[in-house]
Design a protein around this motif. Sequence first.
Motif, PDB file in Angstrom:
ATOM      1  N   ASP A  35      -7.193  -8.064   7.161  1.00  0.00           N
ATOM      2  CA  ASP A  35      -6.846  -6.640   7.065  1.00  0.00           C
ATOM      3  C   ASP A  35      -6.935  -6.159   5.615  1.00  0.00           C
ATOM      4  OD1 ASP A  35      -6.265  -6.367   9.822  1.00  0.00           O
ATOM      5  OD2 ASP A  35      -4.217  -7.103   9.511  1.00  0.00           O
ATOM      6  N   TYR A  36      -6.380  -6.946   4.699  1.00  0.00           N
ATOM      7  CA  TYR A  36      -6.452  -6.563   3.279  1.00  0.00           C
ATOM      8  C   TYR A  36      -7.891  -6.497   2.796  1.00  0.00           C
ATOM      9  CZ  TYR A  36      -1.464  -6.602   2.274  1.00  0.00           C
ATOM     10  OH  TYR A  36      -0.129  -6.299   2.228  1.00  0.00           O
ATOM     11  N   VAL A  88      -7.566   1.181  -5.370  1.00  0.00           N
ATOM     12  CA  VAL A  88      -6.491   0.342  -5.896  1.00  0.00           C
ATOM     13  C   VAL A  88      -6.847  -1.098  -5.598  1.00  0.00           C
ATOM     14  CG1 VAL A  88      -4.053  -0.249  -5.616  1.00  0.00           C
ATOM     15  CG2 VAL A  88      -4.760   2.127  -5.537  1.00  0.00           C
ATOM     16  N   ASP A  89      -6.709  -1.959  -6.594  1.00  0.00           N
ATOM     17  CA  ASP A  89      -6.893  -3.386  -6.369  1.00  0.00           C
ATOM     18  C   ASP A  89      -5.670  -3.891  -5.619  1.00  0.00           C
ATOM     19  OD1 ASP A  89      -7.211  -6.120  -6.411  1.00  0.00           O
ATOM     20  OD2 ASP A  89      -7.627  -6.253  -8.555  1.00  0.00           O
ATOM     21  N   LEU A 105      -1.025  -5.575  -6.004  1.00  0.00           N
ATOM     22  CA  LEU A 105       0.187  -4.990  -5.449  1.00  0.00           C
ATOM     23  C   LEU A 105       0.900  -5.913  -4.466  1.00  0.00           C
ATOM     24  CD1 LEU A 105      -1.170  -1.389  -4.770  1.00  0.00           C
ATOM     25  CD2 LEU A 105       0.052  -2.232  -6.791  1.00  0.00           C
ATOM     26  N   ARG A 106       0.307  -7.050  -4.180  1.00  0.00           N
ATOM     27  CA  ARG A 106       0.939  -7.962  -3.215  1.00  0.00           C
ATOM     28  C   ARG A 106       1.741  -9.011  -3.919  1.00  0.00           C
ATOM     29  NH1 ARG A 106      -2.934 -10.257   1.107  1.00  0.00           N
ATOM     30  NH2 ARG A 106      -4.352 -10.668  -0.551  1.00  0.00           N
TER      31      ARG A 106
END
Length: 157
Positions: free
Chosen positions: A8-9, A151-152, A156-157
């Motif tokens: 999904d990512y 956005v990378d 953000l994870r």
Amino acid sequence: MKKLDVIDYKLLDILQKNSHITNQKLSKQVGLAPSSCLQRVRRLEESGYISGYHARVNLNEVCRFVTCIADVKLKSHSQQEMKAFIDMVDSIPEIVEYYTVNGVCDYILKIITRDMARYLAINDQLIGSSEYAATINTHVVLNENKSFTAVDLDTLR
């Protein structure tokens, strides 16, 4: 869809960089059958992870324009006055983005107009016809050095 997995990512990352990619190419890049890939993309859309697809228009090729960044400090912070100000901002099509922020100002607005005369008219509308805006500080953008494209997600994870 509650939790996103690695695929999904990867789909989100690819689509935000190239929403025009064919499902065939997308499925190869993420290692899924085309039908499974399409199902996942539709699920991401229906669940709100993908909110739309947009074309980036190169305004420099299309027309002359002025971009201004304005920070706005309101006189009062009552809910009624803030809502009235937001309603006014929402009614001005040249205000293409705005953020509620904390610090020395209450809002930051990105305004794209045909010329400075139109910006001044908007400025007058924001402060002249409203008792809500106390001060507006404007920054005229001379050059867009880095524009938002994606956005990378890994950061953000």
